[in-house]
Structure formats: C-alpha cells, structure tokens
Scaffold this active site. Sequence first.
Site, PDB file in Angstrom:
ATOM      1  N   THR A   9       0.846  -1.192   0.000  1.00  0.00           N
ATOM      2  CA  THR A   9       0.000   0.000   0.000  1.00  0.00           C
ATOM      3  C   THR A   9       0.878   1.237   0.000  1.00  0.00           C
ATOM      4  OG1 THR A   9      -2.041   0.921   0.928  1.00  0.00           O
ATOM      5  CG2 THR A   9      -0.280   0.415   2.484  1.00  0.00           C
ATOM      6  N   CYS A  17      -3.065   8.686   5.761  1.00  0.00           N
ATOM      7  CA  CYS A  17      -3.704   7.463   6.229  1.00  0.00           C
ATOM      8  C   CYS A  17      -2.719   6.625   7.036  1.00  0.00           C
ATOM      9  CB  CYS A  17      -4.224   6.634   5.054  1.00  0.00           C
ATOM     10  SG  CYS A  17      -5.655   7.331   4.203  1.00  0.00           S
ATOM     11  N   HIS A  76      -5.963  -0.159   5.595  1.00  0.00           N
ATOM     12  CA  HIS A  76      -5.521   1.172   5.162  1.00  0.00           C
ATOM     13  C   HIS A  76      -6.706   2.092   5.383  1.00  0.00           C
ATOM     14  CE1 HIS A  76      -3.664   3.785   1.693  1.00  0.00           C
ATOM     15  NE2 HIS A  76      -4.358   4.538   2.533  1.00  0.00           N
TER      16      HIS A  76
END
Length: 203
Positions: free
Chosen positions: A42, A47, A64
């Site tokens: 990711t 985030c 996530h």
Amino acid sequence: MNFEDNEHLAPNMYYDRHFEKEAVKIMPGEYYVTTGDKLIVTVLGSCVAVCLRDKVTHCGGMNHFLLPNDGSNESGLLTESARYGVYAMELLINHLLKLGASKSRLEAKVFGGGNVLRGLTLNNVGQRNAEFVLDYLHNESIPIVAQDLLDDFPRKVYFFPDTGKVMVRKIKSVHNTTIFDRETEYRMRVKYTPKSGDVDLFT
C-alpha cells in the site's frame, strides 16, 4: 463476506517482478488477509496502515484507513470519528480470527500518519490517525513490534505476512498528485457516508 476464502477484498492483484511474488495492492478503505505466500502493498500519506500477523499460524493482513474529521476536539475511542477506525480494525481482526489466528498471538506493525495532505495541516490529520492506532492497539493488548509514523513524506509499505517482514520506502520526491487526490477523495467519501450503528469493541 465469504470467510471460506483465504483472502478478501482488495481486488488489485498483480505479479511483483522485483520480489518474484504474487502481490495485492490495497487502496484507502480496503484491507486484505491471507494464509498464503502473498505480498501486500500500500501507499500511505496521512492514512495509516496496520499489519497484523499471528506469529504461530503465519496468517496476516493489512488495512488502510483514515479517520474523518468530526469537528470534535475529543480524543480516545468513543468519538464518532474514531468509530471508523474501530470498524476498520475490527474487520481486519475478525477476518484473521476466521482464518485461525488467535488474538492473543497477534503482533502489529503500524505505518503512516504523515503530514502530506495540503491544507489539512491545522487539523493534524496524520497525527490523529497515528494516535488512534497506538491507543487502539494498547487498549486491545496487541503488542506493536515495529512502527514508522508521522513525518512529512508518503510511504510505500511492503508486508510479507508469511514471514512478518515489512519494508518501508519513504517517497521524498512526488511527481504527481495521485496520493493526495486519492486520500482526499477517500476522506470526503468517508466523511459523508451515513453513520452506522454502534461498533462492539473486543473484550
């Protein structure tokens, strides 16, 4: 949700030629779990991502997510904003338990919470996400064995659930607005999603 499958969500699958391994890329709001030899990848700005792994069964997963700004100065797990983070964590943990993991054996590695979203510095978005993750895992008695939080750069995270290894690459030169646009769009989507009922915390 079909827990009989060993993997879930995150439809972005590809073959990573560098690591010579099947890989899954998770986007904001997604998670992925596996009992196999897959790489989970990711890219994080403000985030946060939590990598969880059962050190005995070797099943693991990553989420996530980002907390929407609820306009509150409250802290802790009971704010409306924090409910989104609790939900994201429960999805990941519950699916791992369905695959045979034991909560008492889970170990966590946490990443993200960078100050990278332009115009959101005053809201401390990344810091709020990082603080939530640390508080949640502490309250759930899940040990954090590695972390890389805050800072001013996006990160690319590579998680190998079968071994527990995580590799993090700081992205210090961003050539386009993809990361910013993706997280801003996700933040707005979460902000205006109708609120669901209460979420049960683990005991």
